[in-house]
Design a protein around this motif. Structure first.
Motif, PDB file in Angstrom:
ATOM      1  N   SER A 238     -50.186  30.933   1.807  1.00  0.00           N
ATOM      2  CA  SER A 238     -50.081  31.454   0.744  1.00  0.00           C
ATOM      3  C   SER A 238     -51.033  31.339  -0.442  1.00  0.00           C
ATOM      4  CB  SER A 238     -48.580  31.160   0.113  1.00  0.00           C
ATOM      5  OG  SER A 238     -48.243  31.616  -1.036  1.00  0.00           O
ATOM      6  N   PRO A 241     -47.204  34.692  -5.071  1.00  0.00           N
ATOM      7  CA  PRO A 241     -46.132  35.285  -4.668  1.00  0.00           C
ATOM      8  C   PRO A 241     -46.589  36.983  -4.647  1.00  0.00           C
ATOM      9  CG  PRO A 241     -45.328  33.642  -6.071  1.00  0.00           C
ATOM     10  CD  PRO A 241     -46.729  33.572  -6.034  1.00  0.00           C
ATOM     11  N   SER A 242     -47.331  37.393  -5.824  1.00  0.00           N
ATOM     12  CA  SER A 242     -47.516  38.755  -5.880  1.00  0.00           C
ATOM     13  C   SER A 242     -48.604  39.147  -4.928  1.00  0.00           C
ATOM     14  CB  SER A 242     -48.144  39.136  -7.267  1.00  0.00           C
ATOM     15  OG  SER A 242     -49.436  38.319  -7.555  1.00  0.00           O
ATOM     16  N   ASP A 244     -49.121  37.504  -1.817  1.00  0.00           N
ATOM     17  CA  ASP A 244     -48.417  37.431  -0.699  1.00  0.00           C
ATOM     18  C   ASP A 244     -47.573  38.811  -0.290  1.00  0.00           C
ATOM     19  OD1 ASP A 244     -49.422  34.899  -0.765  1.00  0.00           O
ATOM     20  OD2 ASP A 244     -47.702  33.830  -1.233  1.00  0.00           O
ATOM     21  N   LYS A 245     -46.722  39.176  -1.298  1.00  0.00           N
ATOM     22  CA  LYS A 245     -45.854  40.291  -1.116  1.00  0.00           C
ATOM     23  C   LYS A 245     -46.500  41.476  -0.759  1.00  0.00           C
ATOM     24  CE  LYS A 245     -42.294  42.922  -3.299  1.00  0.00           C
ATOM     25  NZ  LYS A 245     -41.420  42.966  -4.638  1.00  0.00           N
ATOM     26  N   GLU A 246     -47.693  41.717  -1.423  1.00  0.00           N
ATOM     27  CA  GLU A 246     -48.631  42.930  -1.129  1.00  0.00           C
ATOM     28  C   GLU A 246     -49.213  42.873   0.163  1.00  0.00           C
ATOM     29  OE1 GLU A 246     -50.836  46.464  -1.634  1.00  0.00           O
ATOM     30  OE2 GLU A 246     -49.067  45.503  -2.418  1.00  0.00           O
ATOM     31  N   ALA A 248     -48.160  41.283   2.720  1.00  0.00           N
ATOM     32  CA  ALA A 248     -47.180  41.540   3.932  1.00  0.00           C
ATOM     33  C   ALA A 248     -46.620  42.920   4.001  1.00  0.00           C
ATOM     34  CB  ALA A 248     -46.012  40.648   3.733  1.00  0.00           C
ATOM     35  N   ARG A 249     -46.882  43.613   2.954  1.00  0.00           N
ATOM     36  CA  ARG A 249     -46.486  45.240   2.999  1.00  0.00           C
ATOM     37  C   ARG A 249     -47.563  45.746   3.568  1.00  0.00           C
ATOM     38  NH1 ARG A 249     -48.234  49.756   0.779  1.00  0.00           N
ATOM     39  NH2 ARG A 249     -49.644  48.539  -0.082  1.00  0.00           N
TER      40      ARG A 249
END
Length: 281
Positions: A238, A241-242, A244-246, A248-249
């Motif tokens: 990681s 958070p922002s 990580d989310k992108e 994974a998407r």
């Protein structure tokens, strides 16, 4: 008027000459120069410590960025090397399967020998046909009649030719197992270069991370299923958070991969992909 040095305590004696020096103001003024010198020394030391700490932080950040760039380059080189190995394996010529040879039908034959007429004295006694009375009585003659083979055609059969049988179906425990390394690793359609191009073209840099100056490399772990689909997407390393989310998407939206194979059968394989977020300088 003579110039007075404020750091010299003599000016206090001049001001309080002929006055009550036991008064607190005299003692307070008397120690002013010492306090000023101590304050100046403390200020210089504090400024040196702060400056040294800031310089150390700058050097540490540069070293971390250089190390991160080196690790990214090494991992990308490793991925490219693995992709080249996979391409070489796929380019290898598959062994030719020789067609099954048709064995001709063997037919029993009998050689016909033409009779030769000779004089009686030239014929050996062993080759002469004996009369019934001269036959050995000890020889048993069977009373049963056995018929010969009506069909004189015999088909030759070779036991060394293996009959092609379908491979056994893989066990359920093998199909559900997730491998880390297999004989043929899964690959993105088009190879490693196509994977990097897909990630660069589909990643959208989060606005919050841009405003805060956040960048780095997010490592995403996932499983390539037997049909090439992507499942079990997780963040292995990681950064934010922002980000990580992108990351994974984007990985979840990838098209189907070419599945990995073990012993000629498609299996589930775990795979890691780094997604790099870097601000434009």
């Amino acid at each position: 008027m003579a110039k007075i040095d404020l750091y010299d305590p003599k000016w206090v004696d001049l001001v309080f000459a002929g006055k009550n020096q036991d008064y607190g103001a005299y003692k307070l003024r008397k120690g002013t120069s010492g306090r000023n010198i101590k304050a100046l020394v403390i200020l210089i030391i504090a400024a040196a410590l702060v400056g040294g700490f800031l310089a150390w932080k700058v050097i540490e950040q540069k070293n971390a960025e250089q190390q991160q760039a080196y690790m990214e380059a090494m991992q990308l080189a490793q991925l490219q090397k693995e992709a080249k190995k996979q391409e070489k394996k796929q380019e290898q010529v598959k062994p030719k399967v020789e067609p099954k040879k048709e064995i001709p039908v063997a037919r029993e034959t009998q050689k016909f020998v033409a009779p030769v007429i000779k004089k009686d004295e030239l014929v050996k006694e062993s080759n002469q046909m004996k009369q019934m009375a001269d036959l050995d009585a000890k020889i048993a003659v069977g009373t049963e009649t056995h018929e010969g083979a009506k069909d004189r055609t015999i088909e030759a059969v070779r036991n060394d030719i293996a009959v092609a049988t379908p491979p056994p179906a893989p066990k359920e425990e093998v199909t559900q197992k997730v491998f880390d390394v297999v004989e043929v690793m899964p690959s993105f359609p088009g190879g490693q270069a196509a994977l990097l191009q897909y990630l660069n073209s589909h990643v959208k840099y989060p606005v919050v991370a841009q405003e805060n100056g956040i960048q780095g490399r997010v490592t995403i772990s996932f499983v390539v299923e037997r049909d090439g689909s992507i499942t079990d997407v997780k963040v292995a390393r990681s950064v934010d958070p922002s980000l990580d989310k992108e990351a994974a998407r984007v990985v979840s939206s990838m098209p189907r991969w070419t599945p990995g194979k073990q012993n000629g059968s498609a299996v589930r394989v775990k795979f890691n992909v780094p997604v790099v977020f870097r601000l434009q300088q």
